[in-house]
Design a protein around this motif. Sequence first.
Motif, PDB file in Angstrom:
ATOM      1  N   LEU A   1       0.864  -1.183   0.000  1.00 31.41           N
ATOM      2  CA  LEU A   1       0.000   0.000   0.000  1.00 31.41           C
ATOM      3  C   LEU A   1       0.899   1.231   0.000  1.00 31.41           C
ATOM      4  O   LEU A   1       1.934   1.240   0.664  1.00 31.41           O
ATOM      5  CB  LEU A   1      -0.894   0.028   1.246  1.00 31.41           C
ATOM      6  CG  LEU A   1      -2.027  -0.990   1.332  1.00 31.41           C
ATOM      7  CD1 LEU A   1      -2.714  -0.886   2.691  1.00 31.41           C
ATOM      8  CD2 LEU A   1      -3.050  -0.780   0.234  1.00 31.41           C
ATOM      9  N   ASN A   2       0.514   2.258  -0.728  1.00 35.93           N
ATOM     10  CA  ASN A   2       1.321   3.471  -0.787  1.00 35.93           C
ATOM     11  C   ASN A   2       1.195   4.271   0.502  1.00 35.93           C
ATOM     12  O   ASN A   2       0.091   4.580   0.947  1.00 35.93           O
ATOM     13  CB  ASN A   2       0.905   4.340  -1.978  1.00 35.93           C
ATOM     14  CG  ASN A   2       1.327   3.739  -3.296  1.00 35.93           C
ATOM     15  OD1 ASN A   2       2.357   3.074  -3.376  1.00 35.93           O
ATOM     16  ND2 ASN A   2       0.536   3.954  -4.329  1.00 35.93           N
ATOM     17  N   ASP A   3       2.329   4.598   1.079  1.00 33.14           N
ATOM     18  CA  ASP A   3       2.346   5.447   2.271  1.00 33.14           C
ATOM     19  C   ASP A   3       1.964   6.866   1.853  1.00 33.14           C
ATOM     20  O   ASP A   3       2.601   7.441   0.974  1.00 33.14           O
ATOM     21  CB  ASP A   3       3.749   5.426   2.881  1.00 33.14           C
ATOM     22  CG  ASP A   3       3.807   6.082   4.253  1.00 33.14           C
ATOM     23  OD1 ASP A   3       3.254   7.194   4.391  1.00 33.14           O
ATOM     24  OD2 ASP A   3       4.398   5.488   5.153  1.00 33.14           O
ATOM     25  N   PRO A   4       0.939   7.455   2.475  1.00 33.26           N
ATOM     26  CA  PRO A   4       0.491   8.795   2.058  1.00 33.26           C
ATOM     27  C   PRO A   4       1.516   9.886   2.319  1.00 33.26           C
ATOM     28  O   PRO A   4       1.424  10.972   1.762  1.00 33.26           O
ATOM     29  CB  PRO A   4      -0.774   9.013   2.896  1.00 33.26           C
ATOM     30  CG  PRO A   4      -0.592   8.139   4.084  1.00 33.26           C
ATOM     31  CD  PRO A   4       0.128   6.916   3.575  1.00 33.26           C
ATOM     32  N   SER A   5       2.497   9.619   3.166  1.00 31.85           N
ATOM     33  CA  SER A   5       3.476  10.650   3.510  1.00 31.85           C
ATOM     34  C   SER A   5       4.614  10.751   2.506  1.00 31.85           C
ATOM     35  O   SER A   5       5.429  11.663   2.567  1.00 31.85           O
ATOM     36  CB  SER A   5       4.071  10.358   4.887  1.00 31.85           C
ATOM     37  OG  SER A   5       4.744   9.115   4.891  1.00 31.85           O
ATOM     38  N   LYS A   6       4.686   9.833   1.546  1.00 34.98           N
ATOM     39  CA  LYS A   6       5.870   9.771   0.678  1.00 34.98           C
ATOM     40  C   LYS A   6       6.027  10.992  -0.225  1.00 34.98           C
ATOM     41  O   LYS A   6       7.131  11.286  -0.687  1.00 34.98           O
ATOM     42  CB  LYS A   6       5.858   8.493  -0.163  1.00 34.98           C
ATOM     43  CG  LYS A   6       4.799   8.457  -1.240  1.00 34.98           C
ATOM     44  CD  LYS A   6       4.933   7.182  -2.067  1.00 34.98           C
ATOM     45  CE  LYS A   6       3.968   7.172  -3.236  1.00 34.98           C
ATOM     46  NZ  LYS A   6       4.130   5.983  -4.081  1.00 34.98           N
ATOM     47  N   THR A   7       4.921  11.716  -0.486  1.00 32.80           N
ATOM     48  CA  THR A   7       5.021  12.894  -1.355  1.00 32.80           C
ATOM     49  C   THR A   7       5.040  14.197  -0.564  1.00 32.80           C
ATOM     50  O   THR A   7       5.059  15.272  -1.149  1.00 32.80           O
ATOM     51  CB  THR A   7       3.834  12.948  -2.342  1.00 32.80           C
ATOM     52  OG1 THR A   7       2.607  12.975  -1.597  1.00 32.80           O
ATOM     53  CG2 THR A   7       3.835  11.744  -3.270  1.00 32.80           C
ATOM     54  N   MET A   8       5.052  14.096   0.750  1.00 31.46           N
ATOM     55  CA  MET A   8       5.037  15.319   1.558  1.00 31.46           C
ATOM     56  C   MET A   8       6.301  16.135   1.329  1.00 31.46           C
ATOM     57  O   MET A   8       7.399  15.592   1.241  1.00 31.46           O
ATOM     58  CB  MET A   8       4.907  14.980   3.045  1.00 31.46           C
ATOM     59  CG  MET A   8       3.520  14.512   3.439  1.00 31.46           C
ATOM     60  SD  MET A   8       3.398  14.150   5.201  1.00 31.46           S
ATOM     61  CE  MET A   8       3.608  15.787   5.909  1.00 31.46           C
TER      62      MET A   8
END
Length: 224
Positions: A121-128
């Motif tokens: 699952l893609n970690d939502p923080s990766k594009t922060m």
Amino acid sequence: MSIQPYTYSGSTPAFTGNVGKSVYSLLNAVTTHCIKTETKEANKIGTNANKEVIEYYQKLRREILAHLEIYMAQTHPKTVLKYNLLYNRFFLVNNKMNTIIEFGHTLNKKFNKTNKITLNLNDPSKTMHTENKKEWGINFIYNMKKFTKNLSKTYRPEEIDNIMFDNFTKHIITSAKDASVFGKLSANYNGKKADKISLELNKPTIWKDKLKKLHNESVERNKK
């Protein structure tokens, strides 16, 4: 292994896993950033911030947290969703089962010595912080909402606990096969612990006898 989508039934949660304070803090901070950015942009052109936009940010935050609270409440009491600021990552942890679940990546080895599993699952923080200052906040909230939806659709709450328990027992089986005195003590301690967790997860309490048998078999093999 087939994973069935999870749908909240509206019934009272059987467990009381939780959303960690770090997740609340992050979502509150990002929402505040979005509101401040909206206000600043409006002030630049001499108008007031759009009230509907601000309320929308706040609504998204409430919806995400409510969804996560319902989902996590149905996991084991020691299962917690957390956010690590230093490594900018979300993860699930159960210290009783000595296991961390990561999302789509591996945390820095120095982060924690706990056994780790990675889910696709893609970690939502990766594009922060990788986008322009005006847009990264709302993009993160959208990513967080998507992550929350994907988590609950892909893994039932009990599936999360089962993954952690399977990982925990895999490691205690290895420890029990140590033919030394330490292995015997480890098998006894971990067997009791695993049986206690088994009761909490409505699983058979087989571990004390199983680990003892594995240890004794290792001792016998060493005598040959």
